[in-house]
Design a protein around this motif. Structure first.
Motif, PDB file in Angstrom:
ATOM      1  N   PHE A   1      48.510  29.473  25.643  1.00 20.45           N
ATOM      2  CA  PHE A   1      48.952  30.864  26.240  1.00 20.45           C
ATOM      3  C   PHE A   1      48.336  31.566  27.043  1.00 20.45           C
ATOM      4  CE2 PHE A   1      49.084  35.353  25.183  1.00 20.45           C
ATOM      5  CZ  PHE A   1      50.367  35.884  25.707  1.00 20.45           C
ATOM      6  N   GLN A   2      46.814  31.490  27.147  1.00 19.43           N
ATOM      7  CA  GLN A   2      45.963  32.179  27.602  1.00 19.43           C
ATOM      8  C   GLN A   2      44.619  31.323  28.127  1.00 19.43           C
ATOM      9  OE1 GLN A   2      45.796  36.134  26.372  1.00 19.43           O
ATOM     10  NE2 GLN A   2      43.603  36.149  26.596  1.00 19.43           N
ATOM     11  N   VAL A   3      44.054  31.606  29.284  1.00 14.81           N
ATOM     12  CA  VAL A   3      42.790  31.137  29.484  1.00 14.81           C
ATOM     13  C   VAL A   3      41.907  32.461  29.885  1.00 14.81           C
ATOM     14  CG1 VAL A   3      41.334  29.868  31.386  1.00 14.81           C
ATOM     15  CG2 VAL A   3      43.681  29.394  30.613  1.00 14.81           C
ATOM     16  N   ALA A   4      40.591  32.326  29.498  1.00 17.52           N
ATOM     17  CA  ALA A   4      39.664  33.428  29.458  1.00 17.52           C
ATOM     18  C   ALA A   4      38.403  32.825  30.067  1.00 17.52           C
ATOM     19  CB  ALA A   4      39.568  34.176  28.284  1.00 17.52           C
ATOM     20  N   ARG A   5      37.571  33.808  30.994  1.00 13.69           N
ATOM     21  CA  ARG A   5      36.440  33.334  31.521  1.00 13.69           C
ATOM     22  C   ARG A   5      35.747  34.377  31.683  1.00 13.69           C
ATOM     23  NH1 ARG A   5      38.130  28.920  30.406  1.00 13.69           N
ATOM     24  NH2 ARG A   5      38.690  27.233  31.732  1.00 13.69           N
ATOM     25  N   ARG A   6      34.366  34.564  31.478  1.00 13.73           N
ATOM     26  CA  ARG A   6      33.286  35.610  31.620  1.00 13.73           C
ATOM     27  C   ARG A   6      32.911  35.636  32.893  1.00 13.73           C
ATOM     28  NH1 ARG A   6      32.140  38.561  27.810  1.00 13.73           N
ATOM     29  NH2 ARG A   6      32.553  37.316  26.183  1.00 13.73           N
ATOM     30  N   VAL A   7      32.831  36.809  33.697  1.00  5.98           N
ATOM     31  CA  VAL A   7      32.248  37.031  34.899  1.00  5.98           C
ATOM     32  C   VAL A   7      30.881  36.788  34.819  1.00  5.98           C
ATOM     33  CG1 VAL A   7      32.462  38.487  36.984  1.00  5.98           C
ATOM     34  CG2 VAL A   7      34.354  38.532  35.248  1.00  5.98           C
ATOM     35  N   GLN A   8      30.598  36.051  35.907  1.00  4.94           N
ATOM     36  CA  GLN A   8      29.124  35.489  36.137  1.00  4.94           C
ATOM     37  C   GLN A   8      28.471  36.575  36.904  1.00  4.94           C
ATOM     38  OE1 GLN A   8      27.502  33.066  34.248  1.00  4.94           O
ATOM     39  NE2 GLN A   8      29.548  32.769  33.222  1.00  4.94           N
ATOM     40  N   GLN A   9      28.854  37.252  37.840  1.00  9.91           N
ATOM     41  CA  GLN A   9      28.271  38.035  38.609  1.00  9.91           C
ATOM     42  C   GLN A   9      29.460  38.970  39.372  1.00  9.91           C
ATOM     43  OE1 GLN A   9      26.901  35.478  41.917  1.00  9.91           O
ATOM     44  NE2 GLN A   9      28.758  35.633  43.143  1.00  9.91           N
ATOM     45  N   ASP A  10      29.203  40.255  39.664  1.00  8.21           N
ATOM     46  CA  ASP A  10      29.982  41.124  40.335  1.00  8.21           C
ATOM     47  C   ASP A  10      31.093  40.506  41.307  1.00  8.21           C
ATOM     48  OD1 ASP A  10      28.911  42.918  38.527  1.00  8.21           O
ATOM     49  OD2 ASP A  10      28.086  44.115  40.106  1.00  8.21           O
ATOM     50  N   VAL A  11      32.205  40.907  41.202  1.00  6.34           N
ATOM     51  CA  VAL A  11      33.344  40.333  42.078  1.00  6.34           C
ATOM     52  C   VAL A  11      34.197  41.547  42.350  1.00  6.34           C
ATOM     53  CG1 VAL A  11      35.099  38.780  42.324  1.00  6.34           C
ATOM     54  CG2 VAL A  11      33.088  38.158  40.764  1.00  6.34           C
ATOM     55  N   GLU A  12      34.557  41.408  43.820  1.00  8.91           N
ATOM     56  CA  GLU A  12      35.398  42.390  44.325  1.00  8.91           C
ATOM     57  C   GLU A  12      36.924  41.758  44.322  1.00  8.91           C
ATOM     58  OE1 GLU A  12      36.897  45.302  48.123  1.00  8.91           O
ATOM     59  OE2 GLU A  12      34.484  44.441  47.870  1.00  8.91           O
ATOM     60  N   TYR A  13      38.030  42.172  43.871  1.00  9.03           N
ATOM     61  CA  TYR A  13      39.257  41.404  44.049  1.00  9.03           C
ATOM     62  C   TYR A  13      40.419  42.673  44.193  1.00  9.03           C
ATOM     63  CZ  TYR A  13      43.433  38.797  42.962  1.00  9.03           C
ATOM     64  OH  TYR A  13      44.780  38.573  42.836  1.00  9.03           O
ATOM     65  N   LYS A  14      40.682  42.520  45.518  1.00  5.94           N
ATOM     66  CA  LYS A  14      41.771  43.632  45.826  1.00  5.94           C
ATOM     67  C   LYS A  14      41.336  44.999  45.699  1.00  5.94           C
ATOM     68  CE  LYS A  14      45.792  40.465  45.512  1.00  5.94           C
ATOM     69  NZ  LYS A  14      47.300  40.560  44.866  1.00  5.94           N
ATOM     70  N   GLY A  15      40.253  45.084  46.018  1.00 11.50           N
ATOM     71  CA  GLY A  15      39.585  46.587  46.184  1.00 11.50           C
ATOM     72  C   GLY A  15      38.950  47.071  44.862  1.00 11.50           C
ATOM     73  N   THR A  16      39.015  46.186  43.759  1.00 11.15           N
ATOM     74  CA  THR A  16      38.490  46.611  42.478  1.00 11.15           C
ATOM     75  C   THR A  16      37.243  45.640  42.185  1.00 11.15           C
ATOM     76  OG1 THR A  16      40.834  47.086  41.632  1.00 11.15           O
ATOM     77  CG2 THR A  16      39.034  46.660  40.010  1.00 11.15           C
ATOM     78  N   ILE A  17      36.278  46.400  41.552  1.00 14.40           N
ATOM     79  CA  ILE A  17      34.924  45.612  41.244  1.00 14.40           C
ATOM     80  C   ILE A  17      35.193  45.211  39.850  1.00 14.40           C
ATOM     81  CG2 ILE A  17      32.641  45.795  40.869  1.00 14.40           C
ATOM     82  CD1 ILE A  17      33.230  45.952  43.976  1.00 14.40           C
ATOM     83  N   ILE A  18      34.946  43.903  39.605  1.00 15.17           N
ATOM     84  CA  ILE A  18      34.992  43.350  38.147  1.00 15.17           C
ATOM     85  C   ILE A  18      33.720  43.203  37.871  1.00 15.17           C
ATOM     86  CG2 ILE A  18      35.590  41.544  36.456  1.00 15.17           C
ATOM     87  CD1 ILE A  18      37.932  41.002  38.723  1.00 15.17           C
TER      88      ILE A  18
END
Length: 64
Positions: free
Chosen positions: A19-36
């Motif tokens: 149903f779902q795939v989850a991943r932990r962010v390894q370093q700060d990422v910008e995606y479409k103007g949003t920082i993850i």
């Protein structure tokens, strides 16, 4: 065998086994103007992605 493989691939596209795939962010990422931020959990739904009009011509049809 090629036809069988195409049928299996298309079946899994329309009915993914998870149903779902989850991943932990390894370093700060910008995606479409949003920082993850690092350490956040990001989830996607393969079932929803595989039915996007922008990726497939007729996403709800079985077409091996």
């Amino acid at each position: 065998m090629k036809t069988l493989q195409k049928c299996l691939d298309e079946t899994l596209r329309l009915h993914p086994p998870f149903f779902q795939v989850a991943r932990r962010v390894q370093q700060d990422v910008e995606y479409k103007g949003t920082i993850i931020p690092e350490g956040r959990l990001v989830c996607i739904s393969p079932g929803a992605v595989m039915r996007l009009d922008s990726l497939f011509e007729r996403p709800s049809e079985f077409n091996p």
